[in-house]
Design a protein around this motif. Structure first.
Motif, PDB file in Angstrom:
ATOM      1  N   LEU A   5       0.866  -1.406   0.256  1.00  8.53           N
ATOM      2  CA  LEU A   5      -0.056  -0.066  -0.078  1.00  8.53           C
ATOM      3  C   LEU A   5       0.906   1.249  -0.213  1.00  8.53           C
ATOM      4  CD1 LEU A   5      -2.631  -1.279   2.776  1.00  8.53           C
ATOM      5  CD2 LEU A   5      -3.035  -0.581   0.361  1.00  8.53           C
ATOM      6  N   ALA A   6       1.922   1.228   0.815  1.00  7.54           N
ATOM      7  CA  ALA A   6       2.954   2.424   1.022  1.00  7.54           C
ATOM      8  C   ALA A   6       3.387   2.748  -0.295  1.00  7.54           C
ATOM      9  CB  ALA A   6       3.889   2.197   2.171  1.00  7.54           C
ATOM     10  N   VAL A   7       3.768   1.632  -1.005  1.00  9.84           N
ATOM     11  CA  VAL A   7       4.927   1.766  -2.146  1.00  9.84           C
ATOM     12  C   VAL A   7       3.762   2.330  -3.266  1.00  9.84           C
ATOM     13  CG1 VAL A   7       5.673   0.688  -4.279  1.00  9.84           C
ATOM     14  CG2 VAL A   7       6.392   0.107  -1.805  1.00  9.84           C
ATOM     15  N   ALA A   8       2.419   1.821  -3.496  1.00 11.86           N
ATOM     16  CA  ALA A   8       1.357   2.447  -4.123  1.00 11.86           C
ATOM     17  C   ALA A   8       0.989   3.762  -4.077  1.00 11.86           C
ATOM     18  CB  ALA A   8       0.316   1.369  -4.322  1.00 11.86           C
ATOM     19  N   GLY A   9       1.369   4.373  -2.727  1.00  6.08           N
ATOM     20  CA  GLY A   9       0.845   5.549  -2.109  1.00  6.08           C
ATOM     21  C   GLY A   9      -0.453   5.503  -1.852  1.00  6.08           C
ATOM     22  N   ASP A  10      -0.895   4.460  -1.175  1.00 10.60           N
ATOM     23  CA  ASP A  10      -2.252   4.414  -0.877  1.00 10.60           C
ATOM     24  C   ASP A  10      -2.366   4.713   0.731  1.00 10.60           C
ATOM     25  OD1 ASP A  10      -3.741   3.997  -3.098  1.00 10.60           O
ATOM     26  OD2 ASP A  10      -3.059   1.831  -3.253  1.00 10.60           O
ATOM     27  N   PRO A  11      -3.613   5.117   1.276  1.00 11.47           N
ATOM     28  CA  PRO A  11      -3.498   5.302   2.794  1.00 11.47           C
ATOM     29  C   PRO A  11      -3.515   4.534   3.542  1.00 11.47           C
ATOM     30  CG  PRO A  11      -5.505   5.709   1.705  1.00 11.47           C
ATOM     31  CD  PRO A  11      -4.826   5.389   0.613  1.00 11.47           C
ATOM     32  N   VAL A  12      -2.273   3.820   4.149  1.00 14.07           N
ATOM     33  CA  VAL A  12      -2.246   2.510   4.836  1.00 14.07           C
ATOM     34  C   VAL A  12      -3.054   2.504   6.228  1.00 14.07           C
ATOM     35  CG1 VAL A  12      -0.476   1.212   6.151  1.00 14.07           C
ATOM     36  CG2 VAL A  12       0.192   2.392   3.948  1.00 14.07           C
ATOM     37  N   GLY A  13      -3.349   3.649   6.725  1.00 12.32           N
ATOM     38  CA  GLY A  13      -4.133   3.906   8.114  1.00 12.32           C
ATOM     39  C   GLY A  13      -5.491   3.592   7.600  1.00 12.32           C
ATOM     40  N   GLU A  14      -5.945   4.137   6.521  1.00 11.50           N
ATOM     41  CA  GLU A  14      -7.481   3.972   6.674  1.00 11.50           C
ATOM     42  C   GLU A  14      -7.805   2.585   6.122  1.00 11.50           C
ATOM     43  OE1 GLU A  14      -9.190   7.066   3.971  1.00 11.50           O
ATOM     44  OE2 GLU A  14      -7.684   8.222   4.781  1.00 11.50           O
ATOM     45  N   VAL A  15      -6.886   2.004   5.537  1.00 13.77           N
ATOM     46  CA  VAL A  15      -7.167   0.482   4.958  1.00 13.77           C
ATOM     47  C   VAL A  15      -7.310  -0.228   6.252  1.00 13.77           C
ATOM     48  CG1 VAL A  15      -6.175  -1.429   3.732  1.00 13.77           C
ATOM     49  CG2 VAL A  15      -5.933   0.944   2.685  1.00 13.77           C
ATOM     50  N   TRP A  16      -6.462  -0.287   6.919  1.00 10.15           N
ATOM     51  CA  TRP A  16      -6.216  -1.239   8.233  1.00 10.15           C
ATOM     52  C   TRP A  16      -7.808  -0.642   9.313  1.00 10.15           C
ATOM     53  CZ3 TRP A  16      -4.790  -5.166   6.684  1.00 10.15           C
ATOM     54  CH2 TRP A  16      -3.402  -5.366   5.985  1.00 10.15           C
ATOM     55  N   SER A  17      -7.939   0.472   9.350  1.00  9.51           N
ATOM     56  CA  SER A  17      -9.024   0.993  10.152  1.00  9.51           C
ATOM     57  C   SER A  17     -10.360   0.513   9.544  1.00  9.51           C
ATOM     58  CB  SER A  17      -8.967   2.725  10.386  1.00  9.51           C
ATOM     59  OG  SER A  17      -9.269   3.098   9.275  1.00  9.51           O
ATOM     60  N   THR A  18     -10.419   0.304   8.351  1.00 13.19           N
ATOM     61  CA  THR A  18     -11.579  -0.143   7.742  1.00 13.19           C
ATOM     62  C   THR A  18     -11.836  -1.344   7.847  1.00 13.19           C
ATOM     63  OG1 THR A  18     -11.438   1.372   6.045  1.00 13.19           O
ATOM     64  CG2 THR A  18     -12.969  -0.546   5.535  1.00 13.19           C
ATOM     65  N   ILE A  19     -10.682  -2.301   7.576  1.00 12.55           N
ATOM     66  CA  ILE A  19     -10.565  -3.909   7.771  1.00 12.55           C
ATOM     67  C   ILE A  19     -11.022  -4.277   9.155  1.00 12.55           C
ATOM     68  CG2 ILE A  19      -9.301  -6.085   7.487  1.00 12.55           C
ATOM     69  CD1 ILE A  19      -8.215  -4.904   5.005  1.00 12.55           C
ATOM     70  N   PHE A  20     -10.276  -3.533  10.144  1.00 11.91           N
ATOM     71  CA  PHE A  20     -10.236  -3.749  11.560  1.00 11.91           C
ATOM     72  C   PHE A  20     -11.302  -3.045  12.385  1.00 11.91           C
ATOM     73  CE2 PHE A  20      -6.208  -5.701  10.225  1.00 11.91           C
ATOM     74  CZ  PHE A  20      -6.205  -6.900  10.456  1.00 11.91           C
ATOM     75  N   SER A  21     -12.118  -2.535  11.510  1.00  5.67           N
ATOM     76  CA  SER A  21     -13.257  -1.864  12.200  1.00  5.67           C
ATOM     77  C   SER A  21     -14.465  -2.917  12.634  1.00  5.67           C
ATOM     78  CB  SER A  21     -13.836  -0.813  11.269  1.00  5.67           C
ATOM     79  OG  SER A  21     -14.552  -1.512  10.085  1.00  5.67           O
ATOM     80  N   LYS A  22     -15.052  -2.425  13.739  1.00  8.48           N
ATOM     81  CA  LYS A  22     -16.176  -3.304  14.240  1.00  8.48           C
ATOM     82  C   LYS A  22     -17.107  -3.742  13.102  1.00  8.48           C
ATOM     83  CE  LYS A  22     -19.211  -3.679  18.363  1.00  8.48           C
ATOM     84  NZ  LYS A  22     -20.522  -3.503  17.737  1.00  8.48           N
ATOM     85  N   PRO A  23     -17.470  -5.011  12.827  1.00  6.28           N
ATOM     86  CA  PRO A  23     -18.528  -5.318  11.716  1.00  6.28           C
ATOM     87  C   PRO A  23     -19.881  -4.966  12.546  1.00  6.28           C
ATOM     88  CG  PRO A  23     -17.197  -7.102  12.404  1.00  6.28           C
ATOM     89  CD  PRO A  23     -16.840  -6.167  13.273  1.00  6.28           C
ATOM     90  N   LYS A  24     -20.482  -4.485  11.252  1.00  2.51           N
ATOM     91  CA  LYS A  24     -22.025  -4.098  11.652  1.00  2.51           C
ATOM     92  C   LYS A  24     -22.932  -5.587  11.893  1.00  2.51           C
ATOM     93  CE  LYS A  24     -22.446   0.159   9.412  1.00  2.51           C
ATOM     94  NZ  LYS A  24     -21.549   0.180   8.234  1.00  2.51           N
ATOM     95  N   PRO A  25     -24.164  -5.282  12.430  1.00  2.00           N
ATOM     96  CA  PRO A  25     -24.705  -6.793  12.695  1.00  2.00           C
ATOM     97  C   PRO A  25     -24.874  -7.485  11.377  1.00  2.00           C
ATOM     98  CG  PRO A  25     -25.954  -4.845  13.891  1.00  2.00           C
ATOM     99  CD  PRO A  25     -24.707  -4.281  13.191  1.00  2.00           C
ATOM    100  N   ARG A  26     -25.383  -6.482  10.200  1.00  2.00           N
ATOM    101  CA  ARG A  26     -25.281  -7.097   8.824  1.00  2.00           C
ATOM    102  C   ARG A  26     -24.111  -7.988   8.496  1.00  2.00           C
ATOM    103  NH1 ARG A  26     -25.879  -2.917   5.818  1.00  2.00           N
ATOM    104  NH2 ARG A  26     -23.762  -3.362   4.739  1.00  2.00           N
ATOM    105  N   ASN A  27     -22.950  -7.374   8.636  1.00  2.00           N
ATOM    106  CA  ASN A  27     -21.737  -7.901   8.286  1.00  2.00           C
ATOM    107  C   ASN A  27     -21.348  -9.230   8.932  1.00  2.00           C
ATOM    108  OD1 ASN A  27     -20.673  -4.699   8.037  1.00  2.00           O
ATOM    109  ND2 ASN A  27     -20.843  -5.672   6.525  1.00  2.00           N
ATOM    110  N   ILE A  28     -21.855  -9.059  10.242  1.00  2.00           N
ATOM    111  CA  ILE A  28     -21.587 -10.677  11.027  1.00  2.00           C
ATOM    112  C   ILE A  28     -22.299 -11.560  10.541  1.00  2.00           C
ATOM    113  CG2 ILE A  28     -21.921 -11.273  13.416  1.00  2.00           C
ATOM    114  CD1 ILE A  28     -21.523  -8.805  14.780  1.00  2.00           C
ATOM    115  N   VAL A  29     -23.519 -11.287  10.089  1.00  2.00           N
ATOM    116  CA  VAL A  29     -24.187 -12.429   9.450  1.00  2.00           C
ATOM    117  C   VAL A  29     -23.475 -12.823   8.124  1.00  2.00           C
ATOM    118  CG1 VAL A  29     -26.448 -13.137   8.451  1.00  2.00           C
ATOM    119  CG2 VAL A  29     -26.358 -11.522  10.393  1.00  2.00           C
ATOM    120  N   ASN A  30     -23.128 -11.893   7.361  1.00  2.00           N
ATOM    121  CA  ASN A  30     -22.542 -12.312   6.215  1.00  2.00           C
ATOM    122  C   ASN A  30     -21.475 -13.031   6.475  1.00  2.00           C
ATOM    123  OD1 ASN A  30     -24.433 -11.090   4.439  1.00  2.00           O
ATOM    124  ND2 ASN A  30     -23.292  -9.087   4.361  1.00  2.00           N
TER     125      ASN A  30
END
Lengths: 365, 352
Positions: A30-55
């Motif tokens: 991500l860093a090499v590609a110049g993408d926001p590393v922090g935002e990626v992890w905060s999205t992936i490791f955010s608390k899943p919504k109930p709908r996401n848990i079911v999925n």
């Protein structure tokens, strides 16, 4: 194999280290590609919504079935790469059968599942038969059978579908045979597939088969050393055929939770690629029914949480494929390192014991 | 386990290569997601776009939809957010994509491609106040879903007629990306148009992949091989409805000194100079117009509803004239066009 604390710690450390390593590698990409590393992890490791848990539970159970189908082969040293074709063909035929509704209500469901198991088993059985009669590697034949399954299903789908729509599909399963699912996650607008239970049933079956039957013992023995198994009287040809049938039968189940809990038909948009995902999950889970469960949930979690990446971080969710790939690779490498380390330690230990038993004799002499 | 170690390495290499290529294509997202319009008038409409696999940069269907969005953005100053499908994703991922856009206040939400058919149906019921549009699908009849569809067979009829008029051998070809009913429509119109000119014409037909393998829309190598086969068999004009695979068809036309017909956009304009002489015409499918018109109708407070068909009459499909290779037969093609518009010619939508 006695219980060994250090050994257990090493076994658990491998996947954990692999995940950390994968996070580092992915961050680097991500860093090499110049993408926001922090935002990626905060999205992936955010608390899943109930709908996401079911999925996550739903797709985890589907991945679990797929990985189990692959694992049966792995334990026998057979690579059933054809799980993908087996489940698609089985799901199509089962969807057709269920859509025709020859039987009422829940009987229709049971009958369709049996049909799916049979179709998956037969399709995998072809590869088993080719292996024992003509010596064709199951890797090659199952890849070929995947391709044939694609053509066969595409052709049959065109024959049985209603015309006039771009998204052709088999007839919808009658409402009486559709399964509502379990509303076990509070506040989720969707339900966990009823047939997620198939994953539990298959897991128990897999464990009992491998650990509590003569067949399972022979299967593991053949997987570890074919020549030793032959020497002790195991009919390897029969084992290959039966293993492929079981692997294919479980593969046939993969599409069932989706079919009866979500799509209610088999069409152009029925989920593909589950068979290949299952290979990675089985490797990660070390063919162990509990290990596979964690691996399946991890993959499902990553897939689900990455869905929002494009909108929150502006990064393609394909980045998660890199992470999954690195996890599998590093886990396998880590296990191999641990295995060699243990082997070496075992040799040293045995050597030391031999040494210590010999020494008193020498002293006595 | 040792055999599986080797196997894992191969598998991982495969996963990585797929992921890396996919990332290459997806990098455009960064610039477009969460951007706000800067030029043009101001509007508080927020438009969400959910693309099919390939997304922006696929040189085809998705790019046409993106062009319509970009036009609306620069003219109306709307806010947009975009997201695209990934291969082998679950149906729930498609639903999630639409839900995320709707939750974030994007209204309307436009789904590009019939792959979203079931997802739009489900999500539209959960969000009755959000307007949805779906391209290439008519399955949904909910009040808040607008189906934007095209008469691909009519445009294909015209390029089929052009192919037959230009073919010296009386032998032409068709290369379809994936064998789906949608692409069958292109072939049906093409066949009918060619036979309207020359009833005894010979037509080769090939599809690059079978569903659910949709790589046929993005594999120039396959397109080239298929078109080479048709040129070798004696065809001298080949029409492709194969998205990004069409590049291979153009290359095959160049090698065989034959002619190729493009699809979706005016491909003469985007082809490299060495390929341009071999592009006879293109069947234009104005996905951009459909997207633009839909957004405009929402902005004007009078949204398009139900099923809107973009046919020859509405200017939704057409043939292109760039390069001047059809100038000598343009009057004949325009004549066919008139007959289709006034209903004298009924173009079939399925191949017999």
């Amino acid at each position: 194999m006695r219980f060994d604390v250090r050994r257990a710690a090493l076994t658990l450390a491998a996947p954990l280290l692999a995940i950390i390593f994968a996070v580092l590698v992915t961050s680097l990409v991500l860093a090499v590609a110049g993408d926001p590393v922090g935002e990626v992890w905060s999205t992936i490791f955010s608390k899943p919504k109930p709908r996401n848990i079911v999925n996550i539970i739903n797709s985890g159970s589907v991945l679990y079935l797929s990985a189990l189908a692959v694992a049966v082969g792995f334990r026998m040293n057979l690579f059933n790469i054809g799980v993908d074709g087996q489940y698609r063909l089985a799901a199509f035929v089962a969807a057709y059968v269920a859509g025709e509704a020859w039987l009422p209500g829940k009987l229709n469901v049971v009958f369709s599942i049996v049909v799916a198991i049979a179709v998956g088993a037969i399709w995998a059985g072809i590869a088993g038969l080719l292996r024992v009669t003509r010596g064709v590697s199951e890797v090659i034949s199952t890849i070929m059978l995947n391709s044939i399954a694609t053509y066969l299903v595409a052709y049959l789908l065109r024959q049985v579908s209603a015309k006039g729509t771009n998204n052709i599909h088999t007839n919808d399963i009658p409402v009486s045979s559709q399964l509502a699912g379990f509303k076990i996650v509070p506040d989720a607008p969707i339900a966990v597939y009823t047939l997620s239970l198939l994953a539990v049933v298959a897991a128990v079956f897999y464990w009992l088969l491998l650990n509590r039957t003569v067949f399972g013992f022979n299967l593991r023995a053949t997987g570890q050393s074919e020549s030793a198994a032959v020497a002790s009287g195991v009919n390897v040809k029969k084992m290959i055929i039966v293993s492929m049938l079981i692997s294919g039968g479980i593969a046939g189940l993969i599409g069932m939770p989706l079919l009866f809990g979500d799509s209610y038909n088999y069409g152009l948009t029925f989920q593909t690629g589950l068979g290949f995902a299952g290979i990675a999950v089985a490797l990660l889970g070390r063919n162990n029914p509990i290990g596979i469960a964690f691996a399946a949930l991890l993959f499902a979690f990553l897939n689900e949480q990455s869905n929002a990446l494009q909108l929150t971080a502006g990064v393609s969710n394909d980045i998660v494929n890199i992470m999954q790939g690195v996890i599998v690779l590093s886990v396998v490498v880590a296990y191999e390192v641990v295995r060699r380390y243990n082997n070496a330690a075992e040799q040293r230990r045995v050597a030391a014991q031999l040494e210590s038993t010999r020494q008193p004799e020498e002293v006595a002499a | 386990m040792r055999r599986s170690t080797k196997f894992a390495a191969v598998l991982t290499a495969g996963i990585l290569s797929v992921a890396l290529t996919a990332c290459g294509g997806g990098s455009d997202n960064k610039n477009s997601a969460n951007d706000t319009g800067s030029s043009g008038g101001k509007s508080d409409i927020k438009v969400g776009m959910a693309y099919d696999i390939g997304g922006r940069g696929d040189q085809s269907f998705n790019d046409m939809a993106a062009a319509g969005l970009d036009k609306a953005k620069s003219e109306f100053g709307i806010k947009t957010s975009e997201s695209e499908a990934t291969p082998d994703e679950a149906e729930s991922a498609k639903e999630d994509r639409l839900i995320q856009l709707a939750d974030a206040g994007y209204n309307p939400v436009i789904a590009v491609g019939f792959a979203y058919s079931e997802a739009v149906g489900k999500v539209a019921k959960q969000y009755p106040d959000v307007k949805f549009a779906i391209i290439d699908d008519t399955a949904n009849t909910d009040k808040n879903v607008t189906n934007l569809v095209f008469a691909e067979e009519q445009g294909s009829f015209l390029v089929g007629a052009a192919a037959a008029l230009k073919s010296k051998a009386g032998h032409i070809g068709f290369v379809g990306g994936v064998n789906t009913p949608l692409i069958n429509k292109f072939e049906a119109g093409y066949d009918a148009g060619a036979k309207a000119v020359n009833p005894s014409i010979k037509i080769e037909s090939a599809y690059l992949t079978q569903p659910p393998d949709f790589t046929g829309f993005n594999d120039p190598g396959k397109g080239k091989t298929a078109a080479e086969g048709q040129f070798d068999a004696g065809a001298d004009v080949v029409y492709h409805a194969a998205g990004g695979s069409g590049l291979g068809v153009f290359q095959a036309a160049k090698a065989a000194k034959g002619l190729a017909i493009g699809v979706d956009s005016d491909q003469y304009l985007t082809a490299s100079a060495d390929l341009q002489p071999f592009i006879l015409t293109s069947m234009i499918k104005h996905v951009d117009v459909a997207v633009y018109n839909f957004i405009k109708s929402v902005k004007d407070g009078d949204p398009l509803t139900g099923t809107v068909t973009f046919d020859l009459k509405a200017g939704g499909v057409d043939f292109s004239t760039s390069g001047g290779q059809v100038d000598d037969i343009k009057s004949k093609l325009d004549d066919f066009k008139k007959q289709i518009i006034d209903g004298t010619i009924k173009v079939p939508t399925t191949v017999k």
